[in-house]
Design a protein around this motif. Structure first.
Motif, PDB file in Angstrom:
ATOM      1  N   GLY A 134       0.828  -1.190   0.000  1.00  0.00           N
ATOM      2  CA  GLY A 134       0.000   0.000   0.000  1.00  0.00           C
ATOM      3  C   GLY A 134       0.862   1.239   0.000  1.00  0.00           C
ATOM      4  O   GLY A 134       2.092   1.163  -0.135  1.00  0.00           O
ATOM      5  N   PRO A 135       0.241   2.398   0.186  1.00  0.00           N
ATOM      6  CA  PRO A 135       0.996   3.659   0.125  1.00  0.00           C
ATOM      7  C   PRO A 135       2.041   3.813   1.224  1.00  0.00           C
ATOM      8  O   PRO A 135       3.053   4.496   1.030  1.00  0.00           O
ATOM      9  CB  PRO A 135      -0.097   4.727   0.275  1.00  0.00           C
ATOM     10  CG  PRO A 135      -1.368   4.043  -0.060  1.00  0.00           C
ATOM     11  CD  PRO A 135      -1.197   2.625   0.350  1.00  0.00           C
ATOM     12  N   LEU A 136       1.817   3.223   2.399  1.00  0.00           N
ATOM     13  CA  LEU A 136       2.748   3.384   3.507  1.00  0.00           C
ATOM     14  C   LEU A 136       3.861   2.350   3.436  1.00  0.00           C
ATOM     15  O   LEU A 136       3.630   1.174   3.122  1.00  0.00           O
ATOM     16  CB  LEU A 136       2.020   3.258   4.847  1.00  0.00           C
ATOM     17  CG  LEU A 136       0.908   4.266   5.132  1.00  0.00           C
ATOM     18  CD1 LEU A 136       0.328   4.034   6.531  1.00  0.00           C
ATOM     19  CD2 LEU A 136       1.408   5.702   5.001  1.00  0.00           C
ATOM     20  N   SER A 137       5.075   2.784   3.745  1.00  0.00           N
ATOM     21  CA  SER A 137       6.221   1.884   3.763  1.00  0.00           C
ATOM     22  C   SER A 137       6.181   1.011   5.007  1.00  0.00           C
ATOM     23  O   SER A 137       5.448   1.291   5.966  1.00  0.00           O
ATOM     24  CB  SER A 137       7.523   2.690   3.745  1.00  0.00           C
ATOM     25  OG  SER A 137       7.677   3.408   4.962  1.00  0.00           O
ATOM     26  N   ARG A 138       6.994  -0.031   5.007  1.00  0.00           N
ATOM     27  CA  ARG A 138       7.092  -0.895   6.179  1.00  0.00           C
ATOM     28  C   ARG A 138       7.555  -0.094   7.396  1.00  0.00           C
ATOM     29  O   ARG A 138       7.041  -0.279   8.499  1.00  0.00           O
ATOM     30  CB  ARG A 138       8.059  -2.050   5.881  1.00  0.00           C
ATOM     31  CG  ARG A 138       8.273  -3.024   7.031  1.00  0.00           C
ATOM     32  CD  ARG A 138       6.983  -3.589   7.592  1.00  0.00           C
ATOM     33  NE  ARG A 138       6.070  -4.041   6.563  1.00  0.00           N
ATOM     34  CZ  ARG A 138       4.802  -4.352   6.782  1.00  0.00           C
ATOM     35  NH1 ARG A 138       4.305  -4.208   7.996  1.00  0.00           N
ATOM     36  NH2 ARG A 138       4.017  -4.768   5.815  1.00  0.00           N
ATOM     37  N   GLU A 139       8.482   0.811   7.200  1.00  0.00           N
ATOM     38  CA  GLU A 139       8.969   1.647   8.302  1.00  0.00           C
ATOM     39  C   GLU A 139       7.848   2.515   8.861  1.00  0.00           C
ATOM     40  O   GLU A 139       7.712   2.664  10.085  1.00  0.00           O
ATOM     41  CB  GLU A 139      10.120   2.528   7.823  1.00  0.00           C
ATOM     42  CG  GLU A 139      10.675   3.457   8.905  1.00  0.00           C
ATOM     43  CD  GLU A 139      11.727   4.409   8.374  1.00  0.00           C
ATOM     44  OE1 GLU A 139      12.272   5.182   9.188  1.00  0.00           O
ATOM     45  OE2 GLU A 139      12.004   4.391   7.153  1.00  0.00           O
ATOM     46  N   GLN A 140       7.035   3.108   7.984  1.00  0.00           N
ATOM     47  CA  GLN A 140       5.925   3.935   8.448  1.00  0.00           C
ATOM     48  C   GLN A 140       4.898   3.103   9.221  1.00  0.00           C
ATOM     49  O   GLN A 140       4.387   3.539  10.261  1.00  0.00           O
ATOM     50  CB  GLN A 140       5.256   4.629   7.264  1.00  0.00           C
ATOM     51  CG  GLN A 140       6.061   5.752   6.660  1.00  0.00           C
ATOM     52  CD  GLN A 140       5.405   6.329   5.428  1.00  0.00           C
ATOM     53  OE1 GLN A 140       5.032   5.602   4.502  1.00  0.00           O
ATOM     54  NE2 GLN A 140       5.244   7.655   5.401  1.00  0.00           N
ATOM     55  N   LEU A 141       4.616   1.910   8.731  1.00  0.00           N
ATOM     56  CA  LEU A 141       3.658   1.050   9.415  1.00  0.00           C
ATOM     57  C   LEU A 141       4.171   0.641  10.795  1.00  0.00           C
ATOM     58  O   LEU A 141       3.407   0.602  11.770  1.00  0.00           O
ATOM     59  CB  LEU A 141       3.363  -0.193   8.578  1.00  0.00           C
ATOM     60  CG  LEU A 141       2.538   0.016   7.316  1.00  0.00           C
ATOM     61  CD1 LEU A 141       2.472  -1.272   6.508  1.00  0.00           C
ATOM     62  CD2 LEU A 141       1.125   0.502   7.648  1.00  0.00           C
ATOM     63  N   GLU A 142       5.462   0.353  10.878  1.00  0.00           N
ATOM     64  CA  GLU A 142       6.036  -0.023  12.167  1.00  0.00           C
ATOM     65  C   GLU A 142       5.996   1.140  13.148  1.00  0.00           C
ATOM     66  O   GLU A 142       5.734   0.953  14.344  1.00  0.00           O
ATOM     67  CB  GLU A 142       7.469  -0.521  11.966  1.00  0.00           C
ATOM     68  CG  GLU A 142       7.544  -1.877  11.269  1.00  0.00           C
ATOM     69  CD  GLU A 142       8.974  -2.285  10.934  1.00  0.00           C
ATOM     70  OE1 GLU A 142       9.889  -1.448  11.140  1.00  0.00           O
ATOM     71  OE2 GLU A 142       9.172  -3.424  10.452  1.00  0.00           O
ATOM     72  N   ARG A 143       6.234   2.354  12.652  1.00  0.00           N
ATOM     73  CA  ARG A 143       6.174   3.533  13.506  1.00  0.00           C
ATOM     74  C   ARG A 143       4.747   3.760  13.994  1.00  0.00           C
ATOM     75  O   ARG A 143       4.511   4.081  15.162  1.00  0.00           O
ATOM     76  CB  ARG A 143       6.689   4.750  12.731  1.00  0.00           C
ATOM     77  CG  ARG A 143       7.091   5.934  13.622  1.00  0.00           C
ATOM     78  CD  ARG A 143       7.570   7.114  12.783  1.00  0.00           C
ATOM     79  NE  ARG A 143       8.339   6.697  11.617  1.00  0.00           N
ATOM     80  CZ  ARG A 143       8.340   7.326  10.449  1.00  0.00           C
ATOM     81  NH1 ARG A 143       7.610   8.424  10.290  1.00  0.00           N
ATOM     82  NH2 ARG A 143       9.068   6.889   9.448  1.00  0.00           N
ATOM     83  N   TYR A 144       3.788   3.579  13.101  1.00  0.00           N
ATOM     84  CA  TYR A 144       2.382   3.738  13.468  1.00  0.00           C
ATOM     85  C   TYR A 144       1.949   2.665  14.471  1.00  0.00           C
ATOM     86  O   TYR A 144       1.265   2.952  15.451  1.00  0.00           O
ATOM     87  CB  TYR A 144       1.523   3.674  12.207  1.00  0.00           C
ATOM     88  CG  TYR A 144       0.042   3.738  12.463  1.00  0.00           C
ATOM     89  CD1 TYR A 144      -0.569   4.921  12.857  1.00  0.00           C
ATOM     90  CD2 TYR A 144      -0.755   2.605  12.301  1.00  0.00           C
ATOM     91  CE1 TYR A 144      -1.929   4.974  13.092  1.00  0.00           C
ATOM     92  CE2 TYR A 144      -2.123   2.650  12.535  1.00  0.00           C
ATOM     93  CZ  TYR A 144      -2.698   3.830  12.934  1.00  0.00           C
ATOM     94  OH  TYR A 144      -4.039   3.878  13.169  1.00  0.00           O
ATOM     95  N   GLU A 145       2.376   1.445  14.247  1.00  0.00           N
ATOM     96  CA  GLU A 145       2.053   0.341  15.164  1.00  0.00           C
ATOM     97  C   GLU A 145       2.599   0.617  16.555  1.00  0.00           C
ATOM     98  O   GLU A 145       1.938   0.377  17.569  1.00  0.00           O
ATOM     99  CB  GLU A 145       2.639  -0.961  14.623  1.00  0.00           C
ATOM    100  CG  GLU A 145       2.630  -2.132  15.589  1.00  0.00           C
ATOM    101  CD  GLU A 145       1.251  -2.703  15.822  1.00  0.00           C
ATOM    102  OE1 GLU A 145       0.969  -3.090  16.976  1.00  0.00           O
ATOM    103  OE2 GLU A 145       0.461  -2.771  14.871  1.00  0.00           O
ATOM    104  N   SER A 146       3.805   1.158  16.637  1.00  0.00           N
ATOM    105  CA  SER A 146       4.459   1.392  17.912  1.00  0.00           C
ATOM    106  C   SER A 146       3.891   2.609  18.648  1.00  0.00           C
ATOM    107  O   SER A 146       3.585   2.547  19.839  1.00  0.00           O
ATOM    108  CB  SER A 146       5.957   1.576  17.704  1.00  0.00           C
ATOM    109  OG  SER A 146       6.599   1.957  18.901  1.00  0.00           O
ATOM    110  N   SER A 147       3.734   3.736  17.926  1.00  0.00           N
ATOM    111  CA  SER A 147       3.347   4.994  18.568  1.00  0.00           C
ATOM    112  C   SER A 147       1.848   5.240  18.582  1.00  0.00           C
ATOM    113  O   SER A 147       1.342   6.000  19.409  1.00  0.00           O
ATOM    114  CB  SER A 147       4.034   6.172  17.860  1.00  0.00           C
ATOM    115  OG  SER A 147       5.434   6.072  17.959  1.00  0.00           O
TER     116      SER A 147
END
Length: 299
Positions: free
Chosen positions: A34-47
């Motif tokens: 999708g539009p979000l990168s793996r790094e962005q998803l991990e940041r969202y999951e964490s924060s």
């Protein structure tokens, strides 16, 4: 034959002591592209939140600000139940269900740049659970007290699980001094029940006052969460956006500056998480606050 009690995974509006529980559902529901990168998803999951810079162009910001002004000057809309006024003076605080009153906003809310992110995070088709524009005018825009949106949507709207999230898209610059969004990162992983029964037609109070009587964690839990997780302000230019999980603790201070803090607010919910009867309220909130029609957000 005895009826089977409906399971309530997140009991709230309790009488007596509030006992927080660990979240039992994911924040990111799938692992597809999708539009979000793996790094962005991990940041969202964490924060529990993610800032997206430059979501709108400068020209789009000007266009939507003009539409915001048009809505504020519409006397028919102003007299409707979709409009909430500031508690202390006769200025607009919020206009709900904006996709029903503005073709411009409807096009944005259903655009792939938003709905593709929602599908990626929620791993399903999505629909708009709630939308509004917030004006937060200068010299007196009232605060929004600390709360978890999901606690309200679960208790008063009948949303089963926190399989939903919000976009707040800035139409004005978010300064530290004009009441920007504040979040407690990581608090989306704990569900904090609130104390007290939900009064009849409680939305008529809760949307109009700075400190609602029901629906916010008590000061003891808020203090502990702030000490453990900290508090962050979401500042940045017009056109930026923040997406945040439905269970993240957030709020904002009042605006004593001359500068308005206006934003577009959209909640996307999974079509696999549509609303039931409220879990802790006498009856559902009105349609303009909790959508019970389920077309795809991109329809």
């Amino acid at each position: 034959m005895t009826a089977t009690a409906r399971p309530d995974l997140y009991p709230t509006r309790v009488l007596g002591e509030s006992v927080p529980q660990p979240r039992i559902d994911p924040t990111v529901w799938g692992n597809g592209p999708g539009p979000l990168s793996r790094e962005q998803l991990e940041r969202y999951e964490s924060s529990g939140y993610l800032v997206l810079d430059g979501l709108l162009s400068d020209q789009e910001v000007k266009t939507y600000l003009a539409e915001l002004q048009r809505l504020s000057e519409d006397p028919v809309l102003r007299a409707s139940e979709r409009v909430i006024l500031e508690p202390e003076f006769d200025q607009l605080r919020s206009v709900f269900e904006v996709e029903k009153v503005s073709e411009l906003f409807a096009e944005l809310l259903r655009s792939p740049r938003l709905t593709d992110i929602a599908r990626q995070v929620l791993d399903s088709e999505v629909y708009i659970h709630q939308s509004r524009v917030n004006y937060k005018p200068g010299f007196g825009g009232a605060p929004f007290h600390w709360h978890s949106d999901f606690e309200t949507w679960h208790s008063e709207d009948g949303m089963r699980q926190p399989r939903a999230f919000s976009f707040s898209i800035s139409l004005t610059e978010n300064h530290p001094f004009n009441g920007p969004l504040m979040v407690m990162p990581g608090t989306h992983k704990s569900f904090i029940p609130t104390i007290g029964e939900t009064p009849q037609n409680y939305h008529e109070e809760s949307l109009r006052v700075a400190s609602p009587s029901v629906g916010s964690p008590d000061q003891r839990h808020l203090t502990r969460m702030a000490e453990e997780h900290g508090i962050e302000q979401i500042t940045g230019p017009a056109g930026s956006a923040v997406m945040f999980d439905s269970n993240l603790l957030h709020g904002s201070n009042g605006n004593l500056s001359p500068f308005a803090r206006s934003n577009i607010f959209i909640v996307y919910n999974s079509v696999e998480n549509t609303l039931e009867a409220p879990f802790a309220a006498p009856k559902p909130r009105p349609q303009h606050l909790s959508n019970r029609e389920f077309p795809s957000a991109s329809a």
